[in-house]
Design a protein around this motif. Structure first.
Motif, PDB file in Angstrom:
ATOM      1  N   SER A  66      43.418  50.243  28.466  1.00  0.00           N
ATOM      2  CA  SER A  66      44.118  50.533  27.887  1.00  0.00           C
ATOM      3  C   SER A  66      45.843  50.217  26.618  1.00  0.00           C
ATOM      4  CB  SER A  66      45.787  51.431  29.025  1.00  0.00           C
ATOM      5  OG  SER A  66      46.024  50.164  29.808  1.00  0.00           O
ATOM      6  N   GLY A  67      44.873  48.893  26.065  1.00  0.00           N
ATOM      7  CA  GLY A  67      45.664  48.192  25.268  1.00  0.00           C
ATOM      8  C   GLY A  67      44.831  47.770  24.504  1.00  0.00           C
ATOM      9  N   ALA A 103      40.217  56.701  26.174  1.00  0.00           N
ATOM     10  CA  ALA A 103      38.963  56.582  27.205  1.00  0.00           C
ATOM     11  C   ALA A 103      39.320  55.485  27.696  1.00  0.00           C
ATOM     12  CB  ALA A 103      38.103  56.652  26.259  1.00  0.00           C
ATOM     13  N   CYS A 104      38.918  53.818  27.112  1.00  0.00           N
ATOM     14  CA  CYS A 104      38.673  52.989  27.677  1.00  0.00           C
ATOM     15  C   CYS A 104      39.912  52.850  28.757  1.00  0.00           C
ATOM     16  CB  CYS A 104      39.337  51.832  26.854  1.00  0.00           C
ATOM     17  SG  CYS A 104      38.021  52.198  25.464  1.00  0.00           S
ATOM     18  N   GLY A 105      41.127  53.405  28.732  1.00  0.00           N
ATOM     19  CA  GLY A 105      42.060  53.801  29.415  1.00  0.00           C
ATOM     20  C   GLY A 105      41.958  54.191  30.743  1.00  0.00           C
ATOM     21  N   GLN A 154      38.983  52.267  32.919  1.00  0.00           N
ATOM     22  CA  GLN A 154      40.110  50.743  33.546  1.00  0.00           C
ATOM     23  C   GLN A 154      41.248  51.481  34.389  1.00  0.00           C
ATOM     24  OE1 GLN A 154      43.793  49.030  30.930  1.00  0.00           O
ATOM     25  NE2 GLN A 154      44.541  48.817  32.534  1.00  0.00           N
ATOM     26  N   GLU A 155      41.189  52.987  34.707  1.00  0.00           N
ATOM     27  CA  GLU A 155      42.476  53.535  35.977  1.00  0.00           C
ATOM     28  C   GLU A 155      42.195  53.642  36.796  1.00  0.00           C
ATOM     29  OE1 GLU A 155      44.011  57.439  34.730  1.00  0.00           O
ATOM     30  OE2 GLU A 155      45.387  56.486  33.075  1.00  0.00           O
ATOM     31  N   ILE A 157      38.913  60.077  47.068  1.00  0.00           N
ATOM     32  CA  ILE A 157      38.951  59.469  45.434  1.00  0.00           C
ATOM     33  C   ILE A 157      40.907  59.712  45.095  1.00  0.00           C
ATOM     34  CG2 ILE A 157      39.642  59.927  43.259  1.00  0.00           C
ATOM     35  CD1 ILE A 157      35.798  59.971  43.563  1.00  0.00           C
ATOM     36  N   TYR A 158      41.747  58.418  45.170  1.00  0.00           N
ATOM     37  CA  TYR A 158      42.280  59.343  44.536  1.00  0.00           C
ATOM     38  C   TYR A 158      43.389  58.569  43.736  1.00  0.00           C
ATOM     39  CZ  TYR A 158      43.006  59.388  49.790  1.00  0.00           C
ATOM     40  OH  TYR A 158      43.125  59.628  51.604  1.00  0.00           O
ATOM     41  N   LYS A 159      44.236  59.529  42.648  1.00  0.00           N
ATOM     42  CA  LYS A 159      44.870  58.907  41.572  1.00  0.00           C
ATOM     43  C   LYS A 159      45.439  57.548  41.850  1.00  0.00           C
ATOM     44  CE  LYS A 159      46.194  60.079  37.381  1.00  0.00           C
ATOM     45  NZ  LYS A 159      45.636  59.193  36.586  1.00  0.00           N
ATOM     46  N   PHE A 160      45.727  56.096  41.498  1.00  0.00           N
ATOM     47  CA  PHE A 160      46.719  55.217  41.787  1.00  0.00           C
ATOM     48  C   PHE A 160      47.205  55.266  41.021  1.00  0.00           C
ATOM     49  CE2 PHE A 160      47.665  51.199  42.667  1.00  0.00           C
ATOM     50  CZ  PHE A 160      48.196  50.431  41.644  1.00  0.00           C
TER      51      PHE A 160
END
Length: 572
Positions: A415-416, A427-429, A432-433, A567-570
């Motif tokens: 994300s950075g 997309a990279c972020g 990472q998530e 699957i959860y979204k953190f």
């Protein structure tokens, strides 16, 4: 008044029955009563029997394993078994006195082991051959200084100084030092702001022919670019030194002084200094006297290769490449760097085949060669992709050093990402998530680490390729901070891996606890991404709503349907 009942005379047979106390309907009534009683008894007994049966049924042992998923089947003991095999392969090296799995040592044997395991699991494997320049040190280097009083000070190799990889070969004696500060005033800037030095020919305009160039470490350009400019300006040798106090615990560097092309090398000796010695040469009290530098090196061309296997199922135009470099440096067998990542990659591939998973998106497993020579295997792979093939690649996952002894749990900072488009950053972020999501589920702390392209994901996120990437690392030669010590334990102000690129990077250098945690996060992330129905939209559309129907059930060889972890979204 009530009416009188009519009297009907009995027959002789009825009279006989009456005299005996009987009735013509008594047997029927009795049968009915018995039947009703039996039914009532059955109604009472059966539920009780069912309850008793349930209570007496053998209970499932609480220690029995749950239904297998990819994450539960990727076990650290199996990964350690692969590491043990790679350790034995490296120990069998006969090309030098040091165990190694480098390109010219036991890399081929390491790749053969991985390929045999993949073949046994049912994969079709293939290789991609390419040529690489291999740097060789033929004899110990010499670095001396003769003081004004004729005393000679001899410095210790790999403690006071080191020969940098791809240094030229030669013997140099000289007194004239041309020193560049880390930064200098930019005369072309109206504000007169200081700028990093050593990256432009103008920085070397004042050098004298035959001088030894003393250049600072900084990352504004490559060490090769600086050394090349110094040599072109007339320097006979190059010495790199530390200037900032933040490097006060750093030893001499063995970084590469070679460009991307095979012929981009320097012909003059290039060495680096430890921080304490840097202070003597680059500090306020500078040493003066004749300097003697001798290096005995060579560069030879060798063949090596990348190894691949991929799932038979899944969309080929939504390809996920899971990569880890398999080679080590010449100085050791490289069990953490990167036996840990390549063994994790191998075990994930084996378990996908064993469980007969059928991903929505095709997975290609890659074991890169010659990473330690400059990411050459992954660069060769990406540079030979056509535009159509690049478009078919959805993302790259990279696992490099996932068992460091003084570890952190590092997730690449997608994300950075600042060197690409906003689409690449998003997309990279997203990748990472997913890693963060798993650590959050497991209640494990983690750190966001630099996304610098230092490992084999680098060629994928290059602007000309622009394939999103993500991955994990437990740390290399960087120093653990006090805050990180409080998060993970271990030692502050010590390297995450004190055996980084050294002979002591053996199987005993791998922390099995963090290796298992990183393997779990790796398997979880791949498991989720390979079942996303529209992976390209998942990586690009902020309004994308995930359809988890494919994640509810996965199919096995016995065609059993089992649930995977929810699957959860953190939200950090």
């Amino acid at each position: 008044m009530a009416e009188a009942e009519e009297t009907v005379p009995l027959t002789s047979k009825q009279q006989q029955q009456q005299q005996k106390g009987g009735c013509p309907c008594s047997k029927t009534v009795l049968v009915v009563i018995v039947i009703v009683a039996i039914l009532v008894l059955i109604a009472i007994i059966i539920p009780v029997a069912v309850v008793v049966s349930k209570n007496n049924r053998p209970r499932k042992n609480s220690t029995e394993p749950e239904e297998e998923t990819l994450t539960s089947s990727v076990r650290v003991e199996n990964i350690m078994s692969h590491l043990k095999a790679l350790q034995d392969i490296g120990d069998a090296n006969t090309n030098s006195e040091i165990p190694s799995r480098s390109v010219d040592d036991q890399y081929n044997a390491s790749a053969s082991y991985v390929q045999e395991k993949l073949d046994a699991a049912g994969y079709k494997t293939w290789i991609q051959i390419f040529v690489v320049p291999v740097f060789n040190v033929l004899a110990p280097a010499v670095f001396k200084m003769t003081a004004n009083d004729e005393r000679v000070v001899t410095f210790v190799e790999d403690y006071d100084f080191s020969v940098m990889r791809y240094s030229g070969n030669g013997s140099v004696t000289g007194e004239e030092l041309f020193r560049l500060e880390r930064e200098q005033k930019n005369n072309n800037d109206d504000n007169g702001e200081a700028v990093p030095t050593g990256c432009y020919a103008a920085d070397f305009e004042k050098i004298k022919e035959g001088s030894i160039a003393l250049l600072p470490y900084n990352t504004n350009c490559t060490y090769y670019q600086k050394a090349r400019l110094a040599e072109d300006a007339g320097a006979t040798a190059v010495i790199f030194y530390y200037e900032d106090e933040e490097f006060n615990t750093q030893g001499p560097s063995k970084s590469r002084v070679r460009g991307d092309e095979l012929n981009e090398t320097v012909s003059i000796p290039v060495i680096s200094l430890s921080y304490p010695l840097s202070r003597q040469f680059g500090g306020d009290e500078k040493q003066k006297g004749d300097i003697i530098i001798e290096t005995s090196t060579s560069i030879t061309m060798s063949y090596t290769y990348n190894l691949f296997a991929e799932t038979p199922y899944g969309r080929g135009d939504r390809l996920i490449v899971v990569g880890s470099h398999l080679d080590s440096v010449q100085e050791g067998v490289g069990m953490n760097d990167n036996g840990s990542g390549s063994s994790t990659n191998l075990e994930i591939a084996i378990q996908i085949a064993r469980l007969n998973l059928e991903p929505v998106n095709k997975v290609r497993f890659a074991w890169w060669g010659a990473e330690e020579l400059g990411l050459l295997g992954s660069k060769f792979y990406t540079s030979n992709l056509t535009e159509e093939e690049i478009a078919d690649h959805a993302l790259n996952l990279n696992f490099d050093m996932v068992g460091s002894p003084n570890y952190l749990r590092g997730v690449y900072n997608g994300s950075g990402f600042t060197d690409g488009s906003d689409e690449m950053k998003y997309a990279c972020g997203k990748i990472q998530e997913v890693f963060e999501e798993r650590f959050a589920q497991q209640n494990l702390s983690y750190s966001i680490v630099q996304f610098t392209g230092r490992s084999d994901y680098g060629p994928f996120i290059d602007a000309e390729i622009a394939i999103p990437a993500g991955g994990l690392s437990t740390g290399a030669d960087g120093l653990k901070t006090t805050e990180e010590r409080n998060m993970y334990g271990g030692l502050a102000n010590a390297a995450f891996d004190t055996c980084y690129h050294m002979e002591c990077d053996t199987i005993d250098n791998v922390d099995q606890t963090v290796l298992g945690q990183m393997a779990d996060a790796s398997a979880y992330t791949l498991q989720k991404l390979m079942y996303v129905k529209d992976l390209k939209s998942f990586l690009s559309d902020v309004n994308y709503k995930e359809d988890n129907s494919n994640n509810e059930k996965i199919r096995f060889r016995k065609r059993r349907a089992v649930r995977i972890e929810p699957i959860y979204k953190f939200q950090p």
